[in-house]
Each structure stands twice: as structure tokens, then as C-alpha cells.
Design a protein around this motif. Structure first.
Motif, PDB file in Angstrom:
ATOM      1  N   LEU A 119       0.831  -1.200   0.000  1.00 18.42           N
ATOM      2  CA  LEU A 119       0.000   0.000   0.000  1.00 18.42           C
ATOM      3  C   LEU A 119       0.871   1.257   0.000  1.00 18.42           C
ATOM      4  O   LEU A 119       0.597   2.215  -0.736  1.00 18.42           O
ATOM      5  CB  LEU A 119      -0.949  -0.013   1.195  1.00 18.42           C
ATOM      6  N   LYS A 120       1.937   1.265   0.773  1.00 17.42           N
ATOM      7  CA  LYS A 120       2.842   2.419   0.793  1.00 17.42           C
ATOM      8  C   LYS A 120       3.481   2.620  -0.581  1.00 17.42           C
ATOM      9  O   LYS A 120       3.599   3.755  -1.057  1.00 17.42           O
ATOM     10  CB  LYS A 120       3.930   2.238   1.855  1.00 17.42           C
ATOM     11  N   ALA A 121       3.873   1.529  -1.234  1.00 14.78           N
ATOM     12  CA  ALA A 121       4.472   1.642  -2.574  1.00 14.78           C
ATOM     13  C   ALA A 121       3.477   2.233  -3.568  1.00 14.78           C
ATOM     14  O   ALA A 121       3.859   3.044  -4.417  1.00 14.78           O
ATOM     15  CB  ALA A 121       4.959   0.271  -3.042  1.00 14.78           C
ATOM     16  N   VAL A 122       2.227   1.848  -3.457  1.00 13.94           N
ATOM     17  CA  VAL A 122       1.194   2.391  -4.342  1.00 13.94           C
ATOM     18  C   VAL A 122       1.009   3.883  -4.075  1.00 13.94           C
ATOM     19  O   VAL A 122       0.966   4.694  -5.003  1.00 13.94           O
ATOM     20  CB  VAL A 122      -0.135   1.611  -4.188  1.00 13.94           C
ATOM     21  N   GLU A 123       0.944   4.259  -2.813  1.00 15.50           N
ATOM     22  CA  GLU A 123       0.802   5.675  -2.488  1.00 15.50           C
ATOM     23  C   GLU A 123       2.017   6.484  -2.947  1.00 15.50           C
ATOM     24  O   GLU A 123       1.869   7.582  -3.483  1.00 15.50           O
ATOM     25  CB  GLU A 123       0.573   5.850  -0.991  1.00 15.50           C
ATOM     26  N   ASP A 124       3.209   5.922  -2.784  1.00 16.83           N
ATOM     27  CA  ASP A 124       4.424   6.588  -3.257  1.00 16.83           C
ATOM     28  C   ASP A 124       4.401   6.730  -4.783  1.00 16.83           C
ATOM     29  O   ASP A 124       4.852   7.748  -5.315  1.00 16.83           O
ATOM     30  CB  ASP A 124       5.675   5.825  -2.823  1.00 16.83           C
TER      31      ASP A 124
END
Length: 129
Positions: A119-124
Motif C-alpha cells: 500500500l505504501k508503494a502504491v501511495e508513493d
């Protein structure tokens, strides 16, 4: 009118809700529900990315295949996420459909951690684009 960016944001919110739920289920020692919710965090995060392409699929395998082909194989996301997606999908299927599926606390914690990383990678990714 709902735009593809509205849909993307909505799916990010869904992913966060699933991750939060997974963490609550973990605290309640409800391991099977926790891995289910951690998978859906990953799934909704993938669909958030796919919303920008205006692509969706009625099958989870279609979403996964498209994401891998267009985002992992192209290098937009690290190849490590292919394993995270595959493991989450397999464990969710096994835990939902096998009558006597057993999963350890450590495996559940790993799935939740992986979902959070994804999820963090997607937001980044969206911050860069």
C-alpha cells in the motif's frame, strides 16, 4: 461525474480500511480474518493503480495479471511485489476455502506487514506521477 482519480482515491481508502481491519483482527487472534483483510488491502491497492488505466476485471486473477504485466514487468513497481501479491492471493484462497487451514501468528504478521508495504508503494507511486 466520478473521475478515474476519484475512483483511485476511493480504492486507496478501501485498502487502508482493509489494512486497519487486518490489524484489529490480528489483535483479536482472528488469524483467518486478518489474512483475508490483508489480501484485500493489496487487491484494492492494485485496483487503485488500475483505475488510472481505466482497467478492471471481474476476476482477481485478471487484476493480478494486468498489474504484474503492466507495472511489475515494466519496472514501475519492484519485482518483490509479485511474490507479495502471489502469496497474499494463495493464502487468502487457502484460508477462505480449505476446511482445516491453519496459519501461524508469524505468517499473519508477515502478510499484514507485506500488505502495508505494498500500500505504501502504491501511495508513493501516485506521489511521483
Amino acid at each position: 461525474m466520478i473521475t478515474k482519480f476519484d475512483l483511485m482515491k476511493h480504492r486507496i481508502v478501501q485498502a487502508h480500511e482493509c489494512l486497519d481491519c487486518a490489524e484489529r483482527e490480528m489483535k483479536a487472534d482472528s488469524y483467518l480474518n486478518a489474512v483475508n483483510r490483508s489480501y484485500y488491502c493489496v487487491f484494492h491497492a492494485m485496483r487503485a493503480v488500475l483505475a488510472i488505466d481505466e482497467f478492471d476485471s471481474k476476476k482477481h486473477s485478471g487484476v493480478i495479471s494486468y498489474f504484474r504485466q503492466n507495472y511489475i514487468k515494466t519496472g514501475k513497481f519492484s519485482a518483490k511485489f509479485s511474490k507479495i501479491i502471489g502469496d497474499a492471493f494463495r493464502i487468502r484462497n487457502d484460508s477462505d476455502y480449505e476446511d482445516f487451514y491453519i496459519i501461524s501468528k508469524q505468517e499473519v504478521l508477515e502478510q499484514i506487514e507485506n500488505a502495508g508495504q505494498f500500500l505504501k508503494a502504491v501511495e508513493d507511486y501516485f506521489k511521483v506521477d
